[in-house]
Design an enzyme around this catalytic site. Structure first.
Site, PDB file in Angstrom:
ATOM      1  N   HIS A  47       4.304   7.743   2.514  1.00 35.07           N
ATOM      2  CA  HIS A  47       2.906   7.349   2.691  1.00 35.07           C
ATOM      3  C   HIS A  47       2.839   6.108   3.581  1.00 35.07           C
ATOM      4  O   HIS A  47       3.718   5.239   3.506  1.00 35.07           O
ATOM      5  CB  HIS A  47       2.261   7.072   1.323  1.00 35.07           C
ATOM      6  CG  HIS A  47       0.774   6.956   1.440  1.00 35.07           C
ATOM      7  ND1 HIS A  47       0.168   5.796   1.854  1.00 35.07           N
ATOM      8  CD2 HIS A  47      -0.210   7.865   1.248  1.00 35.07           C
ATOM      9  CE1 HIS A  47      -1.149   6.004   1.898  1.00 35.07           C
ATOM     10  NE2 HIS A  47      -1.405   7.243   1.529  1.00 35.07           N
ATOM     11  N   LYS A  71      -2.825   6.243  -5.990  1.00 35.78           N
ATOM     12  CA  LYS A  71      -2.309   4.922  -5.592  1.00 35.78           C
ATOM     13  C   LYS A  71      -2.191   4.017  -6.837  1.00 35.78           C
ATOM     14  O   LYS A  71      -1.910   4.525  -7.914  1.00 35.78           O
ATOM     15  CB  LYS A  71      -3.188   4.329  -4.486  1.00 35.78           C
ATOM     16  CG  LYS A  71      -3.374   5.341  -3.331  1.00 35.78           C
ATOM     17  CD  LYS A  71      -4.047   4.786  -2.117  1.00 35.78           C
ATOM     18  CE  LYS A  71      -4.186   5.890  -1.064  1.00 35.78           C
ATOM     19  NZ  LYS A  71      -4.756   5.402   0.186  1.00 35.78           N
ATOM     20  N   SER A  75     -10.019   9.380   4.243  1.00 34.78           N
ATOM     21  CA  SER A  75     -11.469   9.365   3.997  1.00 34.78           C
ATOM     22  C   SER A  75     -12.081  10.757   3.853  1.00 34.78           C
ATOM     23  O   SER A  75     -13.205  10.990   4.296  1.00 34.78           O
ATOM     24  CB  SER A  75     -12.181   8.556   5.082  1.00 34.78           C
ATOM     25  OG  SER A  75     -11.754   7.200   5.043  1.00 34.78           O
ATOM     26  N   GLU A 100      -1.829  11.880   7.975  1.00 38.65           N
ATOM     27  CA  GLU A 100      -2.772  10.855   7.549  1.00 38.65           C
ATOM     28  C   GLU A 100      -2.843   9.764   8.621  1.00 38.65           C
ATOM     29  O   GLU A 100      -2.030   8.828   8.610  1.00 38.65           O
ATOM     30  CB  GLU A 100      -2.317  10.234   6.226  1.00 38.65           C
ATOM     31  CG  GLU A 100      -2.276  11.212   5.081  1.00 38.65           C
ATOM     32  CD  GLU A 100      -2.455  10.519   3.737  1.00 38.65           C
ATOM     33  OE1 GLU A 100      -3.341  10.929   2.988  1.00 38.65           O
ATOM     34  OE2 GLU A 100      -1.722   9.551   3.458  1.00 38.65           O
ATOM     35  N   GLU A 115       1.229   3.495   3.354  1.00 41.92           N
ATOM     36  CA  GLU A 115       1.268   2.221   2.616  1.00 41.92           C
ATOM     37  C   GLU A 115       2.702   1.874   2.215  1.00 41.92           C
ATOM     38  O   GLU A 115       3.077   0.693   2.158  1.00 41.92           O
ATOM     39  CB  GLU A 115       0.341   2.306   1.391  1.00 41.92           C
ATOM     40  CG  GLU A 115      -1.127   2.304   1.825  1.00 41.92           C
ATOM     41  CD  GLU A 115      -2.065   3.113   0.962  1.00 41.92           C
ATOM     42  OE1 GLU A 115      -1.723   3.434  -0.192  1.00 41.92           O
ATOM     43  OE2 GLU A 115      -3.166   3.441   1.450  1.00 41.92           O
ATOM     44  N   ASN A 153      -4.096  11.374  -4.385  1.00 42.34           N
ATOM     45  CA  ASN A 153      -3.162  10.256  -4.453  1.00 42.34           C
ATOM     46  C   ASN A 153      -3.908   9.083  -5.081  1.00 42.34           C
ATOM     47  O   ASN A 153      -4.735   8.467  -4.429  1.00 42.34           O
ATOM     48  CB  ASN A 153      -2.676   9.905  -3.041  1.00 42.34           C
ATOM     49  CG  ASN A 153      -1.789   8.673  -3.027  1.00 42.34           C
ATOM     50  OD1 ASN A 153      -1.403   8.163  -4.080  1.00 42.34           O
ATOM     51  ND2 ASN A 153      -1.466   8.191  -1.842  1.00 42.34           N
ATOM     52  N   GLY A 209      -8.844   4.957   3.790  1.00 44.58           N
ATOM     53  CA  GLY A 209      -9.614   3.949   3.063  1.00 44.58           C
ATOM     54  C   GLY A 209     -10.626   3.204   3.910  1.00 44.58           C
ATOM     55  O   GLY A 209     -11.165   2.189   3.492  1.00 44.58           O
TER      56      GLY A 209
HETATM   57  P1  13P Z   1      -8.554   7.716   1.317  1.00 43.71           P
HETATM   58  O1  13P Z   1      -8.986   9.127   0.983  1.00 43.71           O
HETATM   59  O2  13P Z   1      -9.009   6.708   0.329  1.00 43.71           O
HETATM   60  O3  13P Z   1      -8.909   7.369   2.740  1.00 43.71           O
HETATM   61  O4  13P Z   1      -6.957   7.698   1.233  1.00 43.71           O
HETATM   62  C1  13P Z   1      -6.230   8.685   1.860  1.00 43.71           C
HETATM   63  C2  13P Z   1      -4.817   8.570   1.449  1.00 43.71           C
HETATM   64  O5  13P Z   1      -4.144   7.598   1.768  1.00 43.71           O
HETATM   65  C3  13P Z   1      -4.241   9.632   0.624  1.00 43.71           C
HETATM   66  O6  13P Z   1      -2.867   9.511   0.519  1.00 43.71           O
END
Ligand code: 13P
Length: 252
Positions: free
Chosen positions: A97, A11, A215, A169, A99, A9, A175
């Protein structure tokens, strides 16, 4: 059959030139892998999806979208419809997601509508869910995840699950550099499979792929992927470097 999947992803990262360069790097890095029963997916930003599809042509890389609006078309400034995605040959879209939930107010009921739109259009959804830190600390993580699944998916039919991938997740691991331990991931994935089994039957539950995200890095991927109910990963930061993403794919 349950598939192994490593999905990146991206983003809101990478312009057009960077998108093409990263795909080139991933192609090179995974060229020699056999990838039996393993899917590799990337999801660049909307604006670069066409360029990404072109660049990923004739490779093992599938291209997915990060989001989609639930309406067919209309006055929704800035939004993208299923028809638009289909018109450029996108077949998979990430839905829900954390976010999107947090910064764009996507509620469970909006996500239920998005799932309907994805499935009615013959697309595949990677449906994301997961608890926040305070919800885990207060030992509510199972209840939270169960209600996210119920509210967005339980109105669907068992047959829809051939077009659904689940992605656990935990928000506290996204992150942050902090990963769920392989045991925490396995415990939640087993719970999710059990929840799906109770509602849709064992066959659906056995066949649905459940990805872990939060992560995941080359250093921890193998241990997380070794767990029986973890079928792959949804990778953020580490999917932005070809070598790291390829190392994670190798770990599956
Ligand atoms: P990270 O791998 O940067 O923690 O992000 C995970 C994520 O949100 C994948 O959709």
């Amino acid at each position: 059959m349950r598939q192994k999947i490593v999905a990146g992803n991206w983003k809101m990262n990478n312009d057009k030139a960077e998108t093409k360069a990263l795909i080139k790097g991933i192609k090179k890095a995974i060229k020699k892998l056999s990838l039996k029963n393993t899917r590799v997916i990337i999801s660049p930003s909307y604006i670069n999806l066409s360029a990404a599809i072109k660049k990923a042509d004739n490779s093992k890389i599938e291209v997915a979208a990060q989001n989609m609006h639930q309406a067919k078309n209309g006055a929704y400034t800035g939004e993208i419809s299923a028809d638009m995605l289909k018109s450029i040959n996108i077949e998979t879209v990430i839905i829900g997601h954390s976010e999107r939930r947090e910064y764009f107010n996507e509620t469970d009921s909006i996500l239920a509508e998005k799932m309907d739109a994805v499935l009615a259009n013959g697309l595949e959804a990677i449906f994301c869910f997961g608890e926040k830190l305070e919800e885990r600390k207060s030992d509510n993580h199972f209840a939270v995840v169960e209600s996210q699944l119920k509210n967005a998916l339980f109105h669907l039919e068992a047959a829809n699950f051939k077009n659904i991938v689940l992605a656990y997740e935990p928000v506290w691991a996204i992150g942050t550099g902090e990963t769920a331990s392989p045991e925490q991931a396995q415990e939640m994935h087993a719970f999710v499979r059990e929840t799906i089994s109770k509602k849709f039957g064992k066959e659906v539950a056995d066949n649905v792929s459940i990805l872990y995200g939060g992560s995941v890095k080359p250093a921890n991927a193998e241990e997380i992927f070794s767990k029986p109910d973890v079928d792959g990963g949804l990778i953020g930061g580490a999917s932005l470097k070809a070598e790291d993403f390829a190392a994670i794919i190798k770990a599956i």
